[in-house]
Design an enzyme around this catalytic site. Structure first.
Site, PDB file in Angstrom:
ATOM      1  N   ASP A  68       0.832  -1.209   0.000  1.00 53.45           N
ATOM      2  CA  ASP A  68       0.000   0.000   0.000  1.00 53.45           C
ATOM      3  C   ASP A  68       0.867   1.260   0.000  1.00 53.45           C
ATOM      4  O   ASP A  68       1.965   1.256   0.555  1.00 53.45           O
ATOM      5  CB  ASP A  68      -0.901  -0.024   1.250  1.00 53.45           C
ATOM      6  CG  ASP A  68      -2.066   0.936   1.130  1.00 53.45           C
ATOM      7  OD1 ASP A  68      -2.291   1.505   0.037  1.00 53.45           O
ATOM      8  OD2 ASP A  68      -2.765   1.129   2.151  1.00 53.45           O
ATOM      9  N   ARG A 101      -0.464   8.630 -10.232  1.00 49.34           N
ATOM     10  CA  ARG A 101      -0.479   7.422  -9.399  1.00 49.34           C
ATOM     11  C   ARG A 101       0.285   6.255 -10.037  1.00 49.34           C
ATOM     12  O   ARG A 101       0.974   5.507  -9.363  1.00 49.34           O
ATOM     13  CB  ARG A 101      -1.923   7.004  -9.135  1.00 49.34           C
ATOM     14  CG  ARG A 101      -2.743   8.062  -8.410  1.00 49.34           C
ATOM     15  CD  ARG A 101      -4.183   7.604  -8.256  1.00 49.34           C
ATOM     16  NE  ARG A 101      -4.236   6.319  -7.599  1.00 49.34           N
ATOM     17  CZ  ARG A 101      -4.119   6.155  -6.276  1.00 49.34           C
ATOM     18  NH1 ARG A 101      -3.992   7.193  -5.493  1.00 49.34           N
ATOM     19  NH2 ARG A 101      -4.162   4.955  -5.746  1.00 49.34           N
ATOM     20  N   THR A 120     -10.836  -6.987  -5.579  1.00 51.14           N
ATOM     21  CA  THR A 120     -12.137  -6.917  -6.260  1.00 51.14           C
ATOM     22  C   THR A 120     -12.672  -5.489  -6.222  1.00 51.14           C
ATOM     23  O   THR A 120     -13.455  -5.091  -7.083  1.00 51.14           O
ATOM     24  CB  THR A 120     -13.155  -7.878  -5.603  1.00 51.14           C
ATOM     25  OG1 THR A 120     -13.084  -7.727  -4.173  1.00 51.14           O
ATOM     26  CG2 THR A 120     -12.874  -9.326  -5.941  1.00 51.14           C
ATOM     27  N   GLU A 121     -12.241  -4.714  -5.231  1.00 47.18           N
ATOM     28  CA  GLU A 121     -12.698  -3.312  -5.109  1.00 47.18           C
ATOM     29  C   GLU A 121     -11.903  -2.363  -6.013  1.00 47.18           C
ATOM     30  O   GLU A 121     -12.352  -1.258  -6.317  1.00 47.18           O
ATOM     31  CB  GLU A 121     -12.565  -2.826  -3.660  1.00 47.18           C
ATOM     32  CG  GLU A 121     -13.572  -3.448  -2.690  1.00 47.18           C
ATOM     33  CD  GLU A 121     -13.273  -4.905  -2.341  1.00 47.18           C
ATOM     34  OE1 GLU A 121     -12.077  -5.281  -2.312  1.00 47.18           O
ATOM     35  OE2 GLU A 121     -14.233  -5.675  -2.129  1.00 47.18           O
ATOM     36  N   ASN A 122     -10.719  -2.781  -6.444  1.00 52.45           N
ATOM     37  CA  ASN A 122      -9.880  -1.893  -7.266  1.00 52.45           C
ATOM     38  C   ASN A 122     -10.479  -1.574  -8.632  1.00 52.45           C
ATOM     39  O   ASN A 122     -10.054  -0.626  -9.295  1.00 52.45           O
ATOM     40  CB  ASN A 122      -8.463  -2.473  -7.442  1.00 52.45           C
ATOM     41  CG  ASN A 122      -7.587  -2.322  -6.206  1.00 52.45           C
ATOM     42  OD1 ASN A 122      -6.670  -3.116  -5.991  1.00 52.45           O
ATOM     43  ND2 ASN A 122      -7.858  -1.315  -5.382  1.00 52.45           N
ATOM     44  N   LEU A 145      -7.312  -4.748   7.195  1.00 51.71           N
ATOM     45  CA  LEU A 145      -7.066  -5.963   6.407  1.00 51.71           C
ATOM     46  C   LEU A 145      -7.635  -5.848   4.993  1.00 51.71           C
ATOM     47  O   LEU A 145      -7.250  -6.617   4.105  1.00 51.71           O
ATOM     48  CB  LEU A 145      -7.651  -7.193   7.109  1.00 51.71           C
ATOM     49  CG  LEU A 145      -6.991  -7.547   8.447  1.00 51.71           C
ATOM     50  CD1 LEU A 145      -7.631  -8.783   9.054  1.00 51.71           C
ATOM     51  CD2 LEU A 145      -5.481  -7.776   8.286  1.00 51.71           C
ATOM     52  N   GLU A 162       0.532 -13.383  12.523  1.00 51.25           N
ATOM     53  CA  GLU A 162       1.109 -12.197  13.161  1.00 51.25           C
ATOM     54  C   GLU A 162       1.002 -11.023  12.185  1.00 51.25           C
ATOM     55  O   GLU A 162       1.303 -11.167  10.998  1.00 51.25           O
ATOM     56  CB  GLU A 162       2.593 -12.439  13.501  1.00 51.25           C
ATOM     57  CG  GLU A 162       2.824 -13.513  14.534  1.00 51.25           C
ATOM     58  CD  GLU A 162       2.249 -13.153  15.901  1.00 51.25           C
ATOM     59  OE1 GLU A 162       2.163 -11.953  16.234  1.00 51.25           O
ATOM     60  OE2 GLU A 162       1.878 -14.075  16.637  1.00 51.25           O
TER      61      GLU A 162
HETATM   62  C1  FPP Z   1      -1.751   0.104  -3.417  1.00 48.55           C
HETATM   63  O1  FPP Z   1      -1.330   1.439  -3.443  1.00 48.55           O
HETATM   64  C2  FPP Z   1      -1.243  -0.668  -4.566  1.00 48.55           C
HETATM   65  C3  FPP Z   1      -2.022  -1.269  -5.504  1.00 48.55           C
HETATM   66  C4  FPP Z   1      -3.479  -1.224  -5.502  1.00 48.55           C
HETATM   67  C5  FPP Z   1      -1.418  -2.005  -6.634  1.00 48.55           C
HETATM   68  C6  FPP Z   1      -0.161  -2.769  -6.372  1.00 48.55           C
HETATM   69  C7  FPP Z   1       0.528  -3.048  -7.640  1.00 48.55           C
HETATM   70  C8  FPP Z   1       1.884  -3.057  -7.848  1.00 48.55           C
HETATM   71  C9  FPP Z   1       2.858  -2.872  -6.750  1.00 48.55           C
HETATM   72  C10 FPP Z   1       2.466  -3.219  -9.197  1.00 48.55           C
HETATM   73  C11 FPP Z   1       2.090  -4.436  -9.973  1.00 48.55           C
HETATM   74  C12 FPP Z   1       2.328  -5.717  -9.284  1.00 48.55           C
HETATM   75  C13 FPP Z   1       3.033  -6.777  -9.746  1.00 48.55           C
HETATM   76  C14 FPP Z   1       2.981  -8.028  -8.957  1.00 48.55           C
HETATM   77  C15 FPP Z   1       3.858  -6.742 -10.953  1.00 48.55           C
HETATM   78  P1  FPP Z   1      -2.430   2.583  -3.581  1.00 48.55           P
HETATM   79  O2  FPP Z   1      -2.565   2.893  -5.032  1.00 48.55           O
HETATM   80  O3  FPP Z   1      -3.672   2.159  -2.894  1.00 48.55           O
HETATM   81  O4  FPP Z   1      -1.727   3.762  -2.821  1.00 48.55           O
HETATM   82  P2  FPP Z   1      -2.420   4.913  -1.956  1.00 48.55           P
HETATM   83  O5  FPP Z   1      -3.107   4.231  -0.802  1.00 48.55           O
HETATM   84  O6  FPP Z   1      -1.268   5.751  -1.513  1.00 48.55           O
HETATM   85  O7  FPP Z   1      -3.360   5.623  -2.864  1.00 48.55           O
END
Ligand code: FPP
Length: 245
Positions: A21, A34, A67-69, A196, A208
């Site tokens: 995150d 982003r 699923t929320e993304n 979570l 943990e």
């Molecule tokens: C959360 O940060 C991150 C994600 C929703 C995506 C994670 C994806 C990657 C790290 C890259 C691709 C993965 C692989 C395995 C190649 P956020 O966007 O929610 O950040 P914020 O909370 O600061 O807005």
């Protein structure tokens, strides 16, 4: 002493799960879009995988897309899918050379066809790799996973394959995407959020939890080792008293 040398190799968690995150905030701090954060997040994915492999973690589960993304702007969703395909393309040889098996959890059928093809390809090609298994949670949500499991159990019960009396917690585990994968011993969440977020709710029952303020693109191998050292200081009692352990 370096951090990696402080790790007791006999008590390395077999399975570590990570909620990656903070990519968006990391990019914003730098006046960028982003997706710039997500691109830099891939470097942290590599660092975490390397670190896990070096100390003998056998499973590393990464929450890459929930699923929320899907509710994010289409441009961000498309960019994340593109990043996934690009990363598999650029890392395929490294995965094979280092014995990294790739699996996914989540409903892949909802992903764009080219992403599904690429995932099938990497899953098949890395199937016999044995150093570490990287489990990508893609279109994953725990409540949906449990709902789907309950439906399948109900269908099997209707068809006489199992009876209600036979259903145990093991049965439920066996119907989840994570059947055959041990429950995580350690969960890491970056960026200071203490939630979570619908991730592995059943599987995390005795896990943990480790929270760090580090934003995901800044997460290094040493940050991973710090989490392991913290984990090793804890006593996992599984409901027993200290004296019983
Ligand atoms: C959360 O940060 C991150 C994600 C929703 C995506 C994670 C994806 C990657 C790290 C890259 C691709 C993965 C692989 C395995 C190649 P956020 O966007 O929610 O950040 P914020 O909370 O600061 O807005």
């Amino acid at each position: 002493m370096s951090l990696i040398d402080q790790i007791d190799r006999n008590r390395v968690p077999e399975h570590v799960a990570i909620i990656m995150d903070g990519n968006g905030r990391w990019a914003k701090q730098r006046g960028n879009q982003r997706i710039f954060g997500h691109k830099n997040g891939v470097k942290a994915v590599k660092a975490a995988t390397e670190a896990a492999g070096e100390i003998g973690v056998k499973y590393l589960t990464l929450y890459a897309f929930s699923t929320e993304n899907w509710n994010r702007p289409k441009s961000e969703v498309d960019a994340l899918m593109g990043l996934l395909v690009d990363t598999i393309n650029s890392e395929m040889e490294t995965l094979l050379k280092n014995g990294i098996r790739v699996l996914t959890i989540g409903d892949r059928s909802m992903l764009p066809p080219d992403v599904q093809r690429k995932l099938n390809d990497v899953i098949v090609r890395t199937a016999s790799c044995t150093t570490i298994t990287t489990v990508l949670a893609l279109n994953y949500g725990s409540r949906l996973e449990i709902t789907e499991a309950v439906k399948k159990i109900a269908i099997d019960a209707q068809q006489g394959k199992l009876s209600a009396e036979q259903i145990t917690p093991v049965t439920i585990s066996d119907y989840l995407y994570t059947a055959n994968i041990p429950d995580p011993a350690l969960l890491i969440r970056t960026s200071g959020e203490l939630r979570l977020s619908n991730f592995l709710l059943w599987q995390l029952a005795y896990t943990e939890l480790y929270f760090t303020p580090v934003l995901w693109p800044d997460f290094t191998k040493d940050d991973f080792f710090k989490a392991i050292i913290d984990y090793q200081k804890r006593e996992r009692r599984f409901g027993k008293t200290s004296e019983q352990l």
